[in-house]
Design an enzyme around this catalytic site. Structure first.
Site, PDB file in Angstrom:
ATOM      1  CD  GLU A  64      12.264  -6.124 -19.203  1.00  0.00           C
ATOM      2  OE1 GLU A  64      12.185  -7.081 -18.412  1.00  0.00           O
ATOM      3  OE2 GLU A  64      11.734  -5.028 -18.984  1.00  0.00           O
ATOM      4  NE  ARG A 119       3.954   2.389  -1.641  1.00  0.00           N
ATOM      5  CZ  ARG A 119       5.121   1.821  -1.381  1.00  0.00           C
ATOM      6  NH1 ARG A 119       6.172   2.168  -2.079  1.00  0.00           N
ATOM      7  NH2 ARG A 119       5.242   0.899  -0.454  1.00  0.00           N
ATOM      8  CG  ASN A 152       2.997  -1.108   2.814  1.00  0.00           C
ATOM      9  OD1 ASN A 152       2.652  -2.221   2.451  1.00  0.00           O
ATOM     10  ND2 ASN A 152       3.957  -0.425   2.215  1.00  0.00           N
ATOM     11  N   GLY A 153       2.077  -3.827   4.884  1.00  0.00           N
ATOM     12  CA  GLY A 153       2.910  -4.962   5.299  1.00  0.00           C
ATOM     13  C   GLY A 153       2.035  -6.171   5.612  1.00  0.00           C
ATOM     14  CE  LYS A 201       8.590  -3.463 -18.723  1.00  0.00           C
ATOM     15  NZ  LYS A 201       9.389  -4.307 -17.937  1.00  0.00           N
ATOM     16  CG  HIS A 259      14.223 -28.341 -28.253  1.00  0.00           C
ATOM     17  ND1 HIS A 259      14.732 -29.605 -28.429  1.00  0.00           N
ATOM     18  CD2 HIS A 259      15.155 -27.491 -28.759  1.00  0.00           C
ATOM     19  CE1 HIS A 259      15.919 -29.542 -28.978  1.00  0.00           C
ATOM     20  NE2 HIS A 259      16.210 -28.273 -29.192  1.00  0.00           N
ATOM     21  CD  GLU A 313       5.461  -5.200 -16.340  1.00  0.00           C
ATOM     22  OE1 GLU A 313       5.148  -5.097 -15.149  1.00  0.00           O
ATOM     23  OE2 GLU A 313       6.624  -5.052 -16.736  1.00  0.00           O
ATOM     24  CB  CYS A 325      -0.834   0.030   1.268  1.00  0.00           C
ATOM     25  SG  CYS A 325      -1.374  -1.567   1.764  1.00  0.00           S
ATOM     26  CE  LYS A 329       8.362   1.161 -10.686  1.00  0.00           C
ATOM     27  NZ  LYS A 329       8.724   0.623 -12.018  1.00  0.00           N
ATOM     28  CD1 TRP A 371      -2.654  -4.227  -5.973  1.00  0.00           C
ATOM     29  CD2 TRP A 371      -0.953  -5.066  -4.796  1.00  0.00           C
ATOM     30  NE1 TRP A 371      -2.201  -5.330  -6.628  1.00  0.00           N
ATOM     31  CE2 TRP A 371      -1.153  -5.872  -5.934  1.00  0.00           C
ATOM     32  CE3 TRP A 371       0.049  -5.407  -3.921  1.00  0.00           C
ATOM     33  CZ2 TRP A 371      -0.385  -6.994  -6.208  1.00  0.00           C
ATOM     34  CZ3 TRP A 371       0.828  -6.521  -4.199  1.00  0.00           C
ATOM     35  CH2 TRP A 371       0.592  -7.304  -5.320  1.00  0.00           C
TER      36      TRP A 371
HETATM   37  C1  AGP Z   1       8.914  -4.928 -14.145  1.00  0.00           C
HETATM   38  O1  AGP Z   1       8.366  -4.221 -15.227  1.00  0.00           O
HETATM   39  C2  AGP Z   1       7.886  -5.302 -13.115  1.00  0.00           C
HETATM   40  N1  AGP Z   1       7.203  -4.171 -12.642  1.00  0.00           N
HETATM   41  C3  AGP Z   1       8.445  -6.177 -12.020  1.00  0.00           C
HETATM   42  O2  AGP Z   1       8.815  -7.397 -12.605  1.00  0.00           O
HETATM   43  C4  AGP Z   1       9.667  -5.642 -11.257  1.00  0.00           C
HETATM   44  O3  AGP Z   1      10.802  -5.654 -12.086  1.00  0.00           O
HETATM   45  C5  AGP Z   1       9.921  -6.567 -10.056  1.00  0.00           C
HETATM   46  O4  AGP Z   1       8.807  -6.519  -9.205  1.00  0.00           O
HETATM   47  C6  AGP Z   1      11.191  -6.206  -9.271  1.00  0.00           C
HETATM   48  O5  AGP Z   1      11.044  -4.925  -8.702  1.00  0.00           O
HETATM   49  P1  AGP Z   1      12.364  -4.181  -8.104  1.00  0.00           P
HETATM   50  O6  AGP Z   1      13.315  -3.994  -9.232  1.00  0.00           O
HETATM   51  O7  AGP Z   1      11.851  -2.919  -7.540  1.00  0.00           O
HETATM   52  O8  AGP Z   1      12.939  -5.102  -7.053  1.00  0.00           O
END
Ligand code: AGP
Length: 620
Positions: free
Chosen positions: A493, A38, A111-112, A497, A516, A500, A13, A615, A85
């Site tokens: 990667e 967040r 948060n936690g 992208k 394979h 997500e 959060c 995030k 969240w």
């Molecule tokens: C990447 O686009 C994602 N948002 C996610 O995979 C992110 O890279 C991952 O959660 C790691 O976050 P960090 O680099 O803040 O540790």
């Protein structure tokens, strides 16, 4: 019947607080908007006005809360707010924060994860406390209520001594209406200091427009904030002296400055982010490299006989590139491990192993856990991190900051390319100290890196061309990304992208693995994005392209400028500037970031706040 998740309510959060000489509500709403990336499935605020507590909260986004507050504003010059969240316990009005105690005169935002929340909830229920939600947070309100005699700070301390798990929290109470008590353990919490006003936030961008003077709360610390002073103590009640840190980010950089989304802004910020991350660390002519945040002696650099990168998500992809670069230039074994796997599988590391944690936020719970495990096993731990003073940065023996500035878009872009930049520089740094690269080779490779930001700027001029390719393919619901060598991590990667932010099922694969299995997926509805980067395996990649075409597949190729061969075979071609092979990944990822962005926009997705994601994943 106990409801809520079996392991306790879990939430990632955003927390914001204000105490000063102005109405708190505008600050709370503004602060929560900046923290919305967040987590955003419910939100709430609480203020104290003339000694009375007022709470407004609801499921939905900040905009929904704002509508509610416009109709029924709450007043007061002190307040706390929260955007949630939820990973356990559905988003709902009753599960949103702030949570109150039985008397409705005390509130908590959190948060936690409270690991022992069910046991505490049972005990408090037996003592007569009534619960209205299925979250773990609510037990904090009742636990503090139970201990509250004449001092809010002491009640919070007594309550936290019974709690296991992680928290960043803030508390208000009618008993002491001019006071916010805050505490942290494992989740970030920062205090912003201004003349006559104090702010509380889960991260820096939310307070930057008000002050650049901050105090980082550390684990097991409690802050008591009144209009006159900020007192910090530990869980034993002993005072803790705290320094004020000056943040160099300007508020502008945390805004969208005219771009449609933070993600697009951050894609375009990559030239600057890389320049900022390199310029203060190198002198080309002298082949000089320096990391002033790293207390690494020559001897220690030579002692390292193995490197383990550990990270999550996009940062893990950077670690995979790191594995290739270290073995190529430093000639020692390197590997990359998912942090959640590394931390629980009793890894074999020792004082000669260098563990490198890669993280944009510096708060990813699994990566933090991997750092703790590596330290427990005796390894030297450094982190590559984008947030000054974050938990992982402070838990590491040394840290190398990526100076990418705040990355707000959930999909990581500029943090990734600055991570690759730092890893490349660090590989040169170690290679030079260990003599596996000559001074002239290092000088040449530094100058190759210095040219990268300009080459990215040239690439960004192709944005419209890439948008047109997105227009042709955005309706596809699946996609396959293929690459060889350093093109393989970029394939992974690119797939991440796309998936997500556009919710397209996309997979990255080593191109050689296509035969394979994945080749069975190829048909005209499955776009195949191929990293056709020059190198000794180029002809094999051409073969893969032909295999895809022979099965009716459509190929989008990313290739190096001047490559005429691939253009004849691919259905769409994006050319990237030439550079040294080791730096090609930094250029090759840019078109994939833009492709994912425009496909997501054309599919009507919420690019900066994709569904189900946050995030920074500060829970396991
Ligand atoms: C990447 O686009 C994602 N948002 C996610 O995979 C992110 O890279 C991952 O959660 C790691 O976050 P960090 O680099 O803040 O540790």
């Amino acid at each position: 019947m106990e409801r809520g998740c079996p392991k306790g309510g879990c939430e990632v959060c955003g927390i914001f607080g204000y105490i000063g000489n102005k109405e708190a509500l505008p600050f709370l709403v503004e602060g929560l908007k900046k923290l919305e990336y967040r987590g955003y499935d419910s939100a709430g605020v609480a203020t104290i006005d003339k000694g009375r507590l007022f709470v407004t909260k609801c499921a939905g986004k900040i905009a929904d809360l704002e509508r509610e507050l416009n109709e029924r504003p709450i007043n007061g010059e002190i307040g706390i707010g929260h955007t949630r969240w939820a990973t356990h316990g559905r988003p709902s009005d009753e599960n949103s924060h702030p949570h109150t105690d039985c008397t409705d005169t005390l509130v908590v935002v959190h948060n936690g994860i409270i690991e022992n929340y069910l046991q505490l909830r049972r005990q408090l229920s037996e003592e007569g406390h009534k619960f209205t939600s299925t979250t773990d947070t609510e037990i904090l309100a009742h636990l503090i209520e139970k201990h509250l005699k004449d001092n809010l700070e002491s009640a919070v301390r007594l309550a936290l001594n019974e709690v296991e798990g992680s928290y960043a929290l803030a508390v208000l109470s009618e008993h002491e209406p001019g006071k916010i008590v805050a505490a942290r353990r494992g989740s970030p919490l920062i205090i912003g200091v201004q003349e006559g006003e104090t702010f509380l936030s889960s991260d820096i961008p939310a307070i930057l427009k008000y002050t650049s003077r901050v105090i980082y709360l550390n684990d097991f610390e409690i802050a008591t904030i009144t209009g006159r002073e900020i007192k910090v103590s530990n869980l034993k009640g002993q005072p803790v002296n705290k320094e004020i840190t000056l943040i160099s980010w300007d508020p502008e950089s945390a805004e969208k400055v005219g771009y449609a989304h933070f993600m697009l802004k951050e894609i375009h910020e990559q030239p600057k982010a890389i320049r900022d991350s390199v310029i203060s660390r190198v002198k080309v002519d002298e082949a000089y490299l320096h990391f002033d945040e790293l207390n690494f002696t020559e001897e220690e650099a030579r002692q390292v006989n193995r490197i383990v990168f550990t990270a999550c998500g996009t940062s893990w992809h950077a670690g995979l590139i790191g594995e290739y670069l270290i073995e190529q230039f430093v000639k020692i074994p390197a590997e990359v491990e998912y942090a959640a796997e590394f931390r629980y599988r009793h890894p074999i590391v020792d004082e000669n192993t260098l563990v490198i944690a890669i993280t944009q936020s510096g708060e990813t719970a699994d990566t933090l856990g991997a750092v703790w495990e590596a330290k427990a096993q005796g390894a030297k731990v450094i982190s590559i991190c984008n947030v000054v003073g974050s938990s992982i940065a402070r838990e590491s023996h040394g840290v190398i900051y990526t100076y990418a500035g705040p990355e707000i878009g959930v999909a990581s872009t500029k943090a990734f390319t600055t991570q690759l930049t730092i890893i490349y520089l660090f590989a040169l740094y170690l290679a030079k100290k260990r003599g596996t690269l000559s001074v002239s080779e290092v000088r040449k490779m530094i100058s190759d890196l210095i040219e990268i930001p300009d080459k990215i700027e040239r690439l960004l001029l192709k944005e419209r061309e890439i948008e047109q390719i997105a227009e042709r393919f955005y309706k596809a619901n699946n996609a396959l990304f293929l690459g060889r060598g350093k093109g393989f991590p970029i394939a992974l990667e690119g797939a991440l992208k796309l998936k997500e932010i556009s919710y397209v099922h996309a997979e990255g694969y080593p191109a050689a693995e296509m035969k394979h299995g994945p080749i069975a997926l190829i048909d005209q509805n499955m776009p195949v994005i191929v990293l056709a980067l020059a190198g000794r395996r180029y002809d094999k990649i051409l073969g893969n392209v032909e295999e895809v075409k022979a099965r009716g597949g459509q190929v989008i190729a990313v290739a190096v400028e001047g490559d005429d061969l691939i253009g004849e075979k691919a259905d769409a071609l994006i050319s990237i500037p030439t550079t040294t092979e080791a730096l090609t990944p930094i250029l090759a990822v840019i078109p994939l970031q833009l492709l994912a962005y425009y496909i997501a926009v054309k599919r009507g997705c919420h690019v900066d706040q994709p569904r189900n994601l946050a995030k920074s994943v500060t829970v396991e």
